[in-house]
Scaffold this motif. Structure first.
Motif, PDB file in Angstrom:
ATOM      1  N   VAL A 191       0.849  -1.182   0.000  1.00  0.00           N
ATOM      2  CA  VAL A 191       0.000   0.000   0.000  1.00  0.00           C
ATOM      3  C   VAL A 191       0.887   1.235   0.000  1.00  0.00           C
ATOM      4  O   VAL A 191       2.001   1.205   0.528  1.00  0.00           O
ATOM      5  CB  VAL A 191      -0.951  -0.001   1.222  1.00  0.00           C
ATOM      6  CG1 VAL A 191      -0.188   0.212   2.509  1.00  0.00           C
ATOM      7  CG2 VAL A 191      -2.063   1.014   1.058  1.00  0.00           C
ATOM      8  N   SER A 192       0.433   2.294  -0.631  1.00  0.00           N
ATOM      9  CA  SER A 192       1.215   3.526  -0.685  1.00  0.00           C
ATOM     10  C   SER A 192       0.848   4.435   0.481  1.00  0.00           C
ATOM     11  O   SER A 192      -0.277   4.396   0.998  1.00  0.00           O
ATOM     12  CB  SER A 192       0.972   4.259  -2.001  1.00  0.00           C
ATOM     13  OG  SER A 192      -0.339   4.792  -2.055  1.00  0.00           O
ATOM     14  N   LEU A 193       1.788   5.276   0.897  1.00  0.00           N
ATOM     15  CA  LEU A 193       1.530   6.231   1.966  1.00  0.00           C
ATOM     16  C   LEU A 193       0.424   7.211   1.567  1.00  0.00           C
ATOM     17  O   LEU A 193      -0.398   7.614   2.398  1.00  0.00           O
ATOM     18  CB  LEU A 193       2.809   7.001   2.306  1.00  0.00           C
ATOM     19  CG  LEU A 193       3.952   6.195   2.934  1.00  0.00           C
ATOM     20  CD1 LEU A 193       5.134   7.097   3.207  1.00  0.00           C
ATOM     21  CD2 LEU A 193       3.510   5.497   4.206  1.00  0.00           C
ATOM     22  N   GLY A 219       5.745   3.667   0.617  1.00  0.00           N
ATOM     23  CA  GLY A 219       4.673   2.766   1.022  1.00  0.00           C
ATOM     24  C   GLY A 219       5.138   1.708   1.997  1.00  0.00           C
ATOM     25  O   GLY A 219       6.159   1.853   2.671  1.00  0.00           O
ATOM     26  N   HIS A 246       1.579   2.889  -7.565  1.00  0.00           N
ATOM     27  CA  HIS A 246       1.740   4.079  -6.732  1.00  0.00           C
ATOM     28  C   HIS A 246       3.050   4.070  -5.949  1.00  0.00           C
ATOM     29  O   HIS A 246       3.331   5.015  -5.213  1.00  0.00           O
ATOM     30  CB  HIS A 246       0.574   4.205  -5.749  1.00  0.00           C
ATOM     31  CG  HIS A 246      -0.745   4.463  -6.415  1.00  0.00           C
ATOM     32  ND1 HIS A 246      -0.990   5.581  -7.186  1.00  0.00           N
ATOM     33  CD2 HIS A 246      -1.885   3.732  -6.451  1.00  0.00           C
ATOM     34  CE1 HIS A 246      -2.232   5.535  -7.653  1.00  0.00           C
ATOM     35  NE2 HIS A 246      -2.791   4.424  -7.222  1.00  0.00           N
ATOM     36  N   LEU A 247       3.852   3.030  -6.083  1.00  0.00           N
ATOM     37  CA  LEU A 247       5.092   2.926  -5.322  1.00  0.00           C
ATOM     38  C   LEU A 247       6.276   3.393  -6.174  1.00  0.00           C
ATOM     39  O   LEU A 247       6.427   2.977  -7.324  1.00  0.00           O
ATOM     40  CB  LEU A 247       5.323   1.480  -4.857  1.00  0.00           C
ATOM     41  CG  LEU A 247       4.298   0.922  -3.866  1.00  0.00           C
ATOM     42  CD1 LEU A 247       4.581  -0.549  -3.577  1.00  0.00           C
ATOM     43  CD2 LEU A 247       4.296   1.725  -2.571  1.00  0.00           C
ATOM     44  N   GLN A 262      -1.667  -1.294  -6.547  1.00  0.00           N
ATOM     45  CA  GLN A 262      -0.768  -0.965  -5.442  1.00  0.00           C
ATOM     46  C   GLN A 262       0.628  -0.629  -5.954  1.00  0.00           C
ATOM     47  O   GLN A 262       1.243   0.355  -5.551  1.00  0.00           O
ATOM     48  CB  GLN A 262      -0.688  -2.139  -4.443  1.00  0.00           C
ATOM     49  CG  GLN A 262      -1.967  -2.375  -3.661  1.00  0.00           C
ATOM     50  CD  GLN A 262      -3.026  -3.077  -4.499  1.00  0.00           C
ATOM     51  OE1 GLN A 262      -2.712  -3.936  -5.308  1.00  0.00           O
ATOM     52  NE2 GLN A 262      -4.279  -2.685  -4.317  1.00  0.00           N
ATOM     53  N   GLU A 322       0.431  12.576   5.282  1.00  0.00           N
ATOM     54  CA  GLU A 322       1.423  11.541   5.012  1.00  0.00           C
ATOM     55  C   GLU A 322       2.501  11.508   6.082  1.00  0.00           C
ATOM     56  O   GLU A 322       3.082  10.460   6.352  1.00  0.00           O
ATOM     57  CB  GLU A 322       2.044  11.756   3.629  1.00  0.00           C
ATOM     58  CG  GLU A 322       1.099  11.438   2.486  1.00  0.00           C
ATOM     59  CD  GLU A 322       1.801  11.415   1.141  1.00  0.00           C
ATOM     60  OE1 GLU A 322       2.987  11.033   1.100  1.00  0.00           O
ATOM     61  OE2 GLU A 322       1.170  11.798   0.135  1.00  0.00           O
TER      62      GLU A 322
END
Length: 303
Positions: A8-10, A43, A61-62, A58, A21
């Motif tokens: 999962v991303s921040l 993340g 986004h990293l 997921q 964040e």
């Protein structure tokens, strides 16, 4: 969320819990200290190296800035009129967006995302493998994909994965994806791995490319405090892998305007592969602001 998705991303965490964040990052550190997850740049993932593969939403986004910089640099290794294979992944998808500007190129791929990025490039021929669609990463896998690659020969393979170590090479968390990636490697004279620094030192279940078959690694500059990534880069260079490091912060987002042509500087290696250690020097590429005539002519041809 990490247990459900694998990663999962921040940014997504901050949106879901409706906080900043900065706050999320502090909480993620606390959860890592308890052994509940592992932090990654931008993340978090499930703890331990042998985790299940994250889905495309997921992974997309990293480390987005790093992937963009890597794709910008990797595109410089592709010449007009070449035939190459490009594997599945979010980093290779970024590369494909830049390959649309290379005339006379033939791209063989098992990735729907790579094919989509090149679908409207009228100077690029796209050849897709057969196989069964794997929805988590939009890739064709299975015996149909592997059989369609038999007898194929191209100049280079561009691959990504879930982890990269000097001991085992490139690896991934899914058996079917690993099998197709191995078939892609067999079709290529050279193998170029695209991996951001968060994957360096990470080992996952299924090996795809052993270290001695990796010709070049295109990565980004690890943070100063990331000793694991720096150590892994040195070990890879010692085993004969050419290292090309992309600068971050000066690249485009993969839009319509191409980035300035970059001058690459690989880590020098003494003699044949696997003969003696190599000293890992700074390999950050420098964007050309004033003229390299050869690059200028190449850019004019592409336009």
């Amino acid at each position: 969320m990490v247990r459900a998705n694998g990663a999962v991303s921040l940014r997504e965490l901050a949106r879901v819990v409706q906080t900043s964040e900065v706050t999320v990052r502090r909480d993620v550190r606390a959860l890592e200290a308890e052994g509940l997850l592992d932090r990654r740049h931008g993340g978090a993932v499930l703890p331990g190296g042998f985790t299940r593969e994250s889905g495309f939403p997921q992974k997309s986004h990293l480390a987005t800035a790093e992937k963009t910089a890597i794709a910008d640099l990797a595109a410089n290794f592709v010449e007009e009129g070449e035939a190459i294979v490009v594997g599945a992944g979010t980093t290779t998808q970024e590369l494909a967006r830049r390959l649309a500007r290379v005339p006379g190129l033939t791209v063989v791929t098992n990735s729907l995302l790579v094919a989509q990025a090149l679908a409207h490039a009228n100077r690029v021929e796209v050849v897709m493998t057969g196989g069964t669609l794997r929805g988590s990463n939009y890739a064709l896998v299975g015996s149909g994909a592997e059989q369609s690659l038999q007898g194929l020969r191209v100049s280079r393979a561009f691959l990504s994965g879930s982890g990269l170590t000097a001991e085992r090479g490139l690896s991934t968390s899914n058996m079917l994806s690993a099998s197709v990636d191995r078939a892609l490697v067999q079709a290529a004279a050279e193998v170029v791995v695209l991996a951001d620094h968060t994957k360096l030192g990470t080992d996952t279940m299924f090996q795809t490319v052993p270290t001695d078959l990796i010709t070049r690694l295109v990565t980004d500059e690890p943070p100063a405090h990331d000793d694991r990534a720096a150590t892994e880069l040195q070990a890879l260079a010692d085993q004969g892998v050419q290292i090309a490091v992309a600068p971050t912060g000066t690249t485009t987002s993969g839009g319509e305007n191409p980035p300035p042509r970059q001058q690459r500087r690989d880590v020098p290696l003494p003699g044949p592969r696997r003969q003696g250690p190599a000293t890992l020097r700074s390999a950050v590429t420098v964007t050309e602001h004033q003229g390299n005539e050869r690059a200028r002519v190449a850019d004019l041809r592409r336009r």
